[in-house]
Write an enzyme that holds these catalytic residues in place. Structure first.
Site, short mmCIF file in Angstrom:
data_model
loop_
_atom_site.label_atom_id
_atom_site.label_comp_id
_atom_site.label_asym_id
_atom_site.label_seq_id
_atom_site.Cartn_x
_atom_site.Cartn_y
_atom_site.Cartn_z
N LYS A 22 0.83 -1.21 0.00
CA LYS A 22 0.00 0.00 0.00
C LYS A 22 0.87 1.27 0.00
CE LYS A 22 -1.75 1.54 4.06
NZ LYS A 22 -1.53 2.94 4.45
N ASN A 23 1.84 1.32 0.90
CA ASN A 23 2.57 2.57 1.09
C ASN A 23 3.61 2.85 0.00
OD1 ASN A 23 1.02 3.14 3.27
ND2 ASN A 23 2.54 2.55 4.81
N CYS A 118 -5.15 12.98 13.11
CA CYS A 118 -5.30 11.55 12.83
C CYS A 118 -5.20 10.81 14.15
CB CYS A 118 -4.18 11.15 11.89
SG CYS A 118 -3.91 9.42 11.75
N ARG A 123 0.66 14.56 13.31
CA ARG A 123 1.13 14.33 11.94
C ARG A 123 1.10 15.58 11.05
NH1 ARG A 123 -1.25 8.93 9.55
NH2 ARG A 123 0.68 8.91 8.38
N ASP A 306 4.62 0.70 12.09
CA ASP A 306 3.38 0.08 11.60
C ASP A 306 3.21 -1.36 12.07
OD1 ASP A 306 2.78 2.42 10.35
OD2 ASP A 306 3.32 1.76 8.33
N ARG A 398 -8.48 -0.50 4.74
CA ARG A 398 -7.52 0.43 4.13
C ARG A 398 -6.19 -0.24 3.82
NH1 ARG A 398 -6.55 5.50 7.56
NH2 ARG A 398 -5.31 5.90 5.72
C1 EPZ Z 1 4.20 6.97 6.47
O1 EPZ Z 1 3.44 8.04 7.02
C2 EPZ Z 1 3.24 5.81 6.34
N1 EPZ Z 1 2.16 6.20 5.46
C3 EPZ Z 1 2.73 5.41 7.71
O2 EPZ Z 1 1.94 4.25 7.56
C4 EPZ Z 1 3.91 5.08 8.63
O3 EPZ Z 1 3.43 4.84 9.94
C5 EPZ Z 1 4.90 6.25 8.66
O4 EPZ Z 1 5.29 6.60 7.31
C6 EPZ Z 1 6.17 5.94 9.44
O5 EPZ Z 1 6.81 4.83 8.91
C7 EPZ Z 1 2.31 6.13 4.14
O6 EPZ Z 1 3.35 5.74 3.63
C8 EPZ Z 1 1.14 6.50 3.30
P1 EPZ Z 1 6.36 10.28 8.42
P2 EPZ Z 1 4.03 9.53 7.00
O7 EPZ Z 1 6.28 11.54 7.65
O8 EPZ Z 1 4.78 9.70 5.75
C9 EPZ Z 1 6.62 13.68 11.77
C10 EPZ Z 1 0.05 2.88 7.89
O9 EPZ Z 1 -0.45 2.37 8.92
N2 EPZ Z 1 6.45 14.64 10.67
O10 EPZ Z 1 7.51 9.37 8.18
O11 EPZ Z 1 2.91 10.44 7.29
C11 EPZ Z 1 5.38 12.81 11.99
O12 EPZ Z 1 4.42 13.49 12.77
C12 EPZ Z 1 0.53 4.31 7.91
O13 EPZ Z 1 0.15 2.26 6.82
C13 EPZ Z 1 6.54 15.99 10.96
O14 EPZ Z 1 6.75 16.40 12.09
O15 EPZ Z 1 4.99 9.47 8.25
C14 EPZ Z 1 5.96 11.59 12.64
O16 EPZ Z 1 6.16 11.83 14.00
C15 EPZ Z 1 0.14 5.05 9.12
N3 EPZ Z 1 6.38 16.88 9.92
C16 EPZ Z 1 7.33 11.46 11.96
O17 EPZ Z 1 7.62 12.74 11.40
C17 EPZ Z 1 6.16 16.47 8.62
O18 EPZ Z 1 6.05 17.34 7.72
C18 EPZ Z 1 7.38 10.41 10.85
O19 EPZ Z 1 6.28 10.62 9.97
C19 EPZ Z 1 6.10 15.09 8.35
C20 EPZ Z 1 6.25 14.19 9.40
#
Ligand code: EPZ
Length: 422
Positions: A22-23, A118, A123, A306, A398
């Site tokens: 998916k991701n 969320c 996030r 995850d 999802r």
């Molecule tokens: C991706 O989310 C995945 N989603 C998530 O999977 C996964 O949990 C996550 O990466 C971590 O591995 C998709 O790929 C669609 P991040 P993403 O940006 O990209 C902070 C699932 O269950 N952050 O790596 O949104 C954030 O809050 C989903 O399949 C900022 O502060 O995650 C978090 O603490 C849920 N500012 C950390 O970074 C930003 O602009 C990592 O988030 C972006 C992120």
């Protein structure tokens, strides 16, 4: 709303084939917008998030054909007619913010409704936005929309303040058509990001350092449509291994890349489970003496956040003390209260969960609060005594393709029923 009923206590045995990731599929589908013409994607899982993403790119002007039986998706992005993604399409799926990179690259503008909060934490998307500003976009927040404009993105150096999967993917998609070289530092090294980069390279993008912390993108003038097969879903793979482990059965997952789930396999082995791997498969079997473990979620190659929830479900039945430290998201323990209702012994202290293994879990009516919390409840229910009723299962739609079919084939007693008001 549909519910799952699971009669627990049956050992899972046999093979479970793993679907496309998916991701990886989400950004790859969106990246297809960068190439005018027909892109053909294979191994696209039939999931709710994929269907939402298809709606988004259709809204932007692409024509699509999704064969959910064959898992192929054809995208004709010859003409884009729109550069705006409204709230109704964004609200169910944060990954919609991925359209910013391709839209800025190809149309020089992008209006995307700001994704809301969320269940797993705040996030924010500040890193995405700061990165696009560095590449020469102006960003305004207006009536709940991110409005981004550029006269043409230009290469630059951007050091990500925090490792972010989404920001790394989005900025790569923006930089491939930018003028000159872009250097991204502190990049996410998740296999999903690597898969996206390999897709873009096949389309004609010039990207060095894929899979490392430093990615260099040499902008090109245009990209061409290609055929590409999406990598297997390492989180689905991990979930089914954990399901096999909690039932003390013997499960072999196939169509996978074992090195993508190395951190999970190493932990299961350390806990005493039998682990075997081959070229494109891995299996788990019961061990003689199981012991508790300590896990800290980290960016790849660390233990994936995850898989934290389904791993916690397994830990509830592993003798001794188990500890999980969640370092990626600040509120990813919503499954704990539900697991406790099933007889688990879990204490939360800040970002840590202390799990004292119990002899057996017992069935109870429970509710999914997000996709992976839902996976934890399914894993727990497979081992619990009695019949567990799980509500709000749209969350697992999802991310888990053909869940009932795959688990049933491995010997689980699970049905999906209409009903439940909640
Ligand atoms: C991706 O989310 C995945 N989603 C998530 O999977 C996964 O949990 C996550 O990466 C971590 O591995 C998709 O790929 C669609 P991040 P993403 O940006 O990209 C902070 C699932 O269950 N952050 O790596 O949104 C954030 O809050 C989903 O399949 C900022 O502060 O995650 C978090 O603490 C849920 N500012 C950390 O970074 C930003 O602009 C990592 O988030 C972006 C992120």
């Amino acid at each position: 709303m549909d519910i799952y009923r699971i009669k627990g206590g049956k050992k899972l045995n046999g093979e479970i084939p793993i679907s496309g990731a998916k991701n990886a599929a989400l950004p790859i589908i969106i990246a297809s917008l960068l190439a005018p013409g027909k892109t053909k994607l294979k191994n696209i899982p039939d999931l709710q998030d994929i269907r939402t993403t298809i709606k988004i790119i259709e809204y932007l002007g692409a024509k699509t054909e999704f064969d959910s039986e064959k898992n192929t998706l054809t995208i004709d992005a010859a003409k884009l007619t729109n550069a705006e993604v409204p709230y109704d399409l964004v609200k169910t799926m944060r990954a919609s913010v991925y359209v910013m990179g391709p839209l800025l690259g190809r149309c020089k503008e992008a209006d995307v409704s700001l994704p809301g909060g969320c269940a797993i934490g705040a996030r924010p998307v500040d890193i995405h936005l700061a990165g696009f500003e560095k590449l020469g976009a102006s960003i305004n927040l207006d009536h709940g929309y991110i409005k981004a404009r550029t006269a043409g993105l230009k290469g630059n150096i951007f050091v990500m303040p925090k490792v972010s999967v989404g920001a790394t993917a989005n900025l790569i998609m923006g930089a491939v058509l930018a003028k000159g070289d872009t250097i991204l530092e502190n990049c996410a090294m998740e296999p999903d990001v690597v898969d996206l980069a390999e897709f873009l390279i096949k389309m004609g993008a010039k990207i060095d350092g894929v899979g490392t912390e430093r990615i260099v993108i040499h902008g090109v003038k245009s990209l061409k449509p290609v055929e590409y097969s999406v990598m297997p879903d390492r989180i689905e793979a991990g979930t089914y291994l954990l399901a096999g482990a909690i039932t003390r059965g013997n499960i072999k997952i196939t169509n996978i890349v074992p090195r993508h789930i190395e951190s999970l396999l190493a932990k299961l082995e350390e806990m005493g489970f039998g682990i075997k791997t081959g070229k494109n498969w891995a299996s788990v079997s019961d061990g003689k003496k199981l012991t508790g473990a300590l896990i800290e979620t980290l960016p790849h190659p660390g233990f994936p956040t995850d898989l934290q929830a389904p791993m916690m479900a397994l830990m509830t039945t592993v003798p001794g003390i188990n500890v999980i430290i969640e370092t990626i998201f600040e509120n990813r323990f919503t499954h704990v209260a539900e697991l406790v209702r099933m007889g688990a012994n879990i204490t939360i202290e800040g970002r840590s969960a202390i799990i004292q293994g119990v002899q057996t879990l017992s069935a109870a009516p429970v509710m999914m609060s997000d996709l992976r919390a839902g996976a934890a409840l399914i894993v727990a229910a497979l081992a619990a005594k009695g019949e567990t009723e799980i509500r709000r299962i749209y969350h697992s739609d999802r991310g888990y393709e053909k869940l009932v079919q795959k688990l049933t084939a491995a010997g689980a007693v699970i049905t999906r029923e209409k009903g439940g008001n909640l």
